[in-house]
Design an enzyme around this catalytic site. Structure first.
Site, PDB file in Angstrom:
ATOM      1  CG  HIS A  28      -0.238   0.357   2.486  1.00  0.00           C
ATOM      2  ND1 HIS A  28       0.241  -0.569   3.094  1.00  0.00           N
ATOM      3  CD2 HIS A  28      -0.183   1.428   3.280  1.00  0.00           C
ATOM      4  CE1 HIS A  28       0.726   0.016   4.264  1.00  0.00           C
ATOM      5  NE2 HIS A  28       0.790   1.150   4.328  1.00  0.00           N
TER       6      HIS A  28
HETATM    7  C1  UD1 Z   1      -2.173   5.557   5.248  1.00  0.00           C
HETATM    8  C2  UD1 Z   1      -1.065   6.199   5.737  1.00  0.00           C
HETATM    9  C3  UD1 Z   1       0.153   5.503   5.813  1.00  0.00           C
HETATM   10  C4  UD1 Z   1       0.027   4.113   6.542  1.00  0.00           C
HETATM   11  C5  UD1 Z   1      -1.695   3.506   5.862  1.00  0.00           C
HETATM   12  C6  UD1 Z   1      -2.113   2.510   6.746  1.00  0.00           C
HETATM   13  C7  UD1 Z   1      -0.615   8.847   5.218  1.00  0.00           C
HETATM   14  C8  UD1 Z   1       0.011   9.877   4.655  1.00  0.00           C
HETATM   15  N1  UD1 Z   1      -0.432   7.438   4.951  1.00  0.00           N
HETATM   16  O1  UD1 Z   1      -1.722   5.385   3.893  1.00  0.00           O
HETATM   17  O2  UD1 Z   1       1.197   6.101   6.586  1.00  0.00           O
HETATM   18  O3  UD1 Z   1       0.895   3.097   6.321  1.00  0.00           O
HETATM   19  O4  UD1 Z   1      -2.617   4.620   5.800  1.00  0.00           O
HETATM   20  O5  UD1 Z   1      -3.210   1.307   5.896  1.00  0.00           O
HETATM   21  O6  UD1 Z   1      -1.230   9.253   6.329  1.00  0.00           O
HETATM   22  N2  UD1 Z   1      -9.192   4.728   0.896  1.00  0.00           N
HETATM   23  C9  UD1 Z   1     -10.557   4.104   0.731  1.00  0.00           C
HETATM   24  N3  UD1 Z   1     -11.259   3.750   1.928  1.00  0.00           N
HETATM   25  C10 UD1 Z   1     -10.772   3.820   2.869  1.00  0.00           C
HETATM   26  C11 UD1 Z   1      -9.335   4.691   3.144  1.00  0.00           C
HETATM   27  C12 UD1 Z   1      -8.521   4.911   1.966  1.00  0.00           C
HETATM   28  O7  UD1 Z   1     -10.915   4.059  -0.432  1.00  0.00           O
HETATM   29  O8  UD1 Z   1     -11.206   3.653   4.120  1.00  0.00           O
HETATM   30  C13 UD1 Z   1      -8.589   4.891  -0.434  1.00  0.00           C
HETATM   31  C14 UD1 Z   1      -8.762   6.339  -1.300  1.00  0.00           C
HETATM   32  O9  UD1 Z   1      -8.973   6.276  -2.731  1.00  0.00           O
HETATM   33  C15 UD1 Z   1      -7.781   6.980  -0.751  1.00  0.00           C
HETATM   34  C16 UD1 Z   1      -6.406   5.927  -0.656  1.00  0.00           C
HETATM   35  O10 UD1 Z   1      -7.191   4.658  -0.365  1.00  0.00           O
HETATM   36  O11 UD1 Z   1      -7.299   8.340  -1.517  1.00  0.00           O
HETATM   37  C17 UD1 Z   1      -5.272   6.517   0.383  1.00  0.00           C
HETATM   38  O12 UD1 Z   1      -5.910   6.538   1.666  1.00  0.00           O
HETATM   39  P1  UD1 Z   1      -5.084   7.653   2.605  1.00  0.00           P
HETATM   40  O13 UD1 Z   1      -5.653   7.457   4.022  1.00  0.00           O
HETATM   41  O14 UD1 Z   1      -5.041   8.842   1.901  1.00  0.00           O
HETATM   42  O15 UD1 Z   1      -3.588   6.815   2.639  1.00  0.00           O
HETATM   43  P2  UD1 Z   1      -3.289   5.416   2.789  1.00  0.00           P
HETATM   44  O16 UD1 Z   1      -2.789   5.127   1.653  1.00  0.00           O
HETATM   45  O17 UD1 Z   1      -4.043   4.572   3.347  1.00  0.00           O
HETATM   46  N1  UDP Z   2      -3.537  -5.551   8.562  1.00  0.00           N
HETATM   47  C1  UDP Z   2      -5.025  -6.244   8.615  1.00  0.00           C
HETATM   48  N2  UDP Z   2      -5.700  -6.560   7.532  1.00  0.00           N
HETATM   49  C2  UDP Z   2      -5.321  -6.508   6.119  1.00  0.00           C
HETATM   50  C3  UDP Z   2      -3.947  -5.726   6.072  1.00  0.00           C
HETATM   51  C4  UDP Z   2      -3.270  -5.433   7.344  1.00  0.00           C
HETATM   52  O1  UDP Z   2      -5.644  -6.281   9.756  1.00  0.00           O
HETATM   53  O2  UDP Z   2      -5.899  -6.761   5.344  1.00  0.00           O
HETATM   54  C5  UDP Z   2      -3.152  -5.342   9.652  1.00  0.00           C
HETATM   55  C6  UDP Z   2      -1.691  -5.694   9.822  1.00  0.00           C
HETATM   56  O3  UDP Z   2      -2.015  -7.174  10.585  1.00  0.00           O
HETATM   57  C7  UDP Z   2      -1.204  -4.782  10.663  1.00  0.00           C
HETATM   58  C8  UDP Z   2      -1.452  -3.545  10.209  1.00  0.00           C
HETATM   59  O4  UDP Z   2      -2.961  -3.654   9.848  1.00  0.00           O
HETATM   60  O5  UDP Z   2      -1.212  -4.928  12.215  1.00  0.00           O
HETATM   61  C9  UDP Z   2      -0.774  -2.693   9.304  1.00  0.00           C
HETATM   62  O6  UDP Z   2      -1.262  -1.756   8.686  1.00  0.00           O
HETATM   63  P1  UDP Z   2      -0.994  -1.121   7.352  1.00  0.00           P
HETATM   64  O7  UDP Z   2      -0.167  -2.188   6.667  1.00  0.00           O
HETATM   65  O8  UDP Z   2      -2.211  -0.472   6.663  1.00  0.00           O
HETATM   66  O9  UDP Z   2      -0.193   0.218   7.886  1.00  0.00           O
HETATM   67  P2  UDP Z   2       1.322   0.241   8.005  1.00  0.00           P
HETATM   68  O10 UDP Z   2       1.869  -0.727   9.439  1.00  0.00           O
HETATM   69  O11 UDP Z   2       2.312   0.153   7.030  1.00  0.00           O
HETATM   70  O12 UDP Z   2       1.396   1.846   8.648  1.00  0.00           O
END
Ligand code: UD1
Ligand code: UDP
Length: 366
Positions: A213
């Site tokens: 991601h």
């Molecule tokens: C965010 C965090 C990242 C973290 C990740 C965990 C920032 C800059 N990034 O990244 O550090 O590792 O969360 O998962 O804060 N979207 C949906 N539904 C949701 C959420 C997101 O469809 O419930 C889609 C949207 O298209 C959105 C994209 O995912 O634009 C990215 O979501 P965003 O929260 O901006 O960043 P993440 O990539 O999730």
């Molecule tokens: N995770 C989850 N379901 C998924 C993918 C990840 O519960 O489908 C959990 C994973 O076990 C970990 C956390 O989400 O505890 C990590 O989150 P993510 O990878 O979104 O973000 P990051 O840790 O890189 O910030």
């Protein structure tokens, strides 16, 4: 946990969460904190799909948010800007004595910035992490949060050392990692409750688990294409819970058809934490660019291949559980074919009682 005994008044703490890994970090800490403090839980709404948010509150029994800001997705400026405005309104009316932020997302950045401007002390859980790559949005968020914070709870010794190098010494505490607490605490429940292996007809040890991601991978066609190529040609069953960002970008780059056409790749929706633990513990190898998943691989003693060029969790590499390949398909395939399983479990993430240590420090300092 036994609450620290003293005649002290209960402190009012506003905890700010918004993204999936923050719900998981809050699970062990929020309940422990409520033994000594009045906690107001603020959900920014950064993650909002049920399988990115609600599921975690339900299955990990996290207290319901007192305020849901409904910020949703957007550019960094738009998303952070809305958070700043809405968090400020809440903090002005709730008047907490401490603001607690987790990790390195835009929700962390916004929470820390608002509290700093309102002169409310800040505690940062997972302080001191650095990738030394400023192109990562998370790196900027961490640096700002750490430099605003009054109490810095470091999961690892490396994190403490990073802060020392930046001249941040006051309020720094090595507590261990709350994600290790969560991994230990929920492993048993995952074993009894999760049916994910049966539902997906997976044999233990006979599949690779993949998550992707990170913006650097999803938003670059050649990097995401390299990962897709590796998954298609690795010759094993690959279970791939798709983060919504990744689903969107696979479609945008026209890579979704390639991946769906590969019979060995099982694209699934994001799963809950208990299913994720079961998928992790029983995988032969984990491929990921997630910070949390790299560590969980290490906690559960499953070889990890990190699809990045650097990691903030250097101990996972040093202790032999993690290898960095970036998105290079040949390097990924070599790593999958030659898994390394160290004799010793990882030891760098504390004793599974980081939440207790953090609560004690908050209690002592206020
Ligand atoms: C965010 C965090 C990242 C973290 C990740 C965990 C920032 C800059 N990034 O990244 O550090 O590792 O969360 O998962 O804060 N979207 C949906 N539904 C949701 C959420 C997101 O469809 O419930 C889609 C949207 O298209 C959105 C994209 O995912 O634009 C990215 O979501 P965003 O929260 O901006 O960043 P993440 O990539 O999730
Ligand atoms: N995770 C989850 N379901 C998924 C993918 C990840 O519960 O489908 C959990 C994973 O076990 C970990 C956390 O989400 O505890 C990590 O989150 P993510 O990878 O979104 O973000 P990051 O840790 O890189 O910030």
């Amino acid at each position: 946990m036994n609450p620290p005994r003293s005649g002290k008044k209960r402190i009012k703490v506003a905890s700010i969460v918004g993204a999936r890994p923050q719900f998981i970090k809050a699970a062990p800490l929020s309940r422990a904190l409520r033994a000594v403090a009045d906690e107001i839980l603020i959900h920014t709404g950064q993650h909002y799909d049920d399988n990115m948010s609600r599921t975690f509150f339900d299955e990990l029994d996290i207290p319901r948010p007192d305020h849901h800001l409904g910020v949703g997705s957007g550019s960094h400026g738009l998303q952070t800007g809305l958070m700043l405005e809405r968090i400020e309104t809440i903090l002005l009316s709730e008047k907490p004595e401490l603001v607690l932020v987790y990790g390195d997302t835009n929700s962390t950045l916004a929470g820390a910035m608002v509290a700093a401007k309102l002169l409310i002390p800040i505690a940062h859980v997972e302080a001191g992490l650095r990738s030394f790559n400023r192109a990562m949005p998370e790196e900027i968020n961490r640096i700002v949060a750490d430099h605003c914070a009054d109490l810095l709870f470091c999961p690892t010794r490396t994190a403490v050392d990073n802060l020392t190098r930046e001249g941040v010494r006051r309020g720094v505490h090595l507590t261990g990692d709350v994600m290790f607490d969560a991994a230990l605490r929920f492993a048993g429940l995952a074993e009894t409750r999760s049916r994910v292996l049966e539902t997906l007809s997976l044999r233990k040890g006979a599949y690779v688990l993949c998550t992707v991601h990170r913006a650097e991978n999803t938003d670059d066609r050649s990097r995401l294409g390299g990962i897709v190529q590796a998954l298609r040609s690795c010759g094993r069953t690959v279970v791939f819970p798709l983060h919504p960002r990744t689903r969107k970008m696979l479609e945008a780059w026209g890579l979704d058809a390639d991946l769906s056409a590969a019979p060995s790749v099982r694209l699934i929706e994001p799963v809950g934490y208990l299913d994720m633990i079961q998928l992790e513990r029983n995988a032969s190898t984990i491929l990921t660019d997630s910070g949390g998943v790299q560590k969980e691989a290490c906690f559960y003693r499953v070889p990890c291949v990190t699809l990045r060029n650097e990691t903030e969790w250097v101990e996972t590499v040093r202790e032999g559980w993690n290898r960095l390949t970036g998105p290079d398909p040949e390097a990924i395939l070599r790593a999958v074919e030659n898994p390394v399983v160290p004799a010793r479990a990882a030891v760098s993430f504390g004793d599974g009682r980081a939440a207790e240590a953090i609560v004690r420090l908050i209690h002592e300092n206020f």
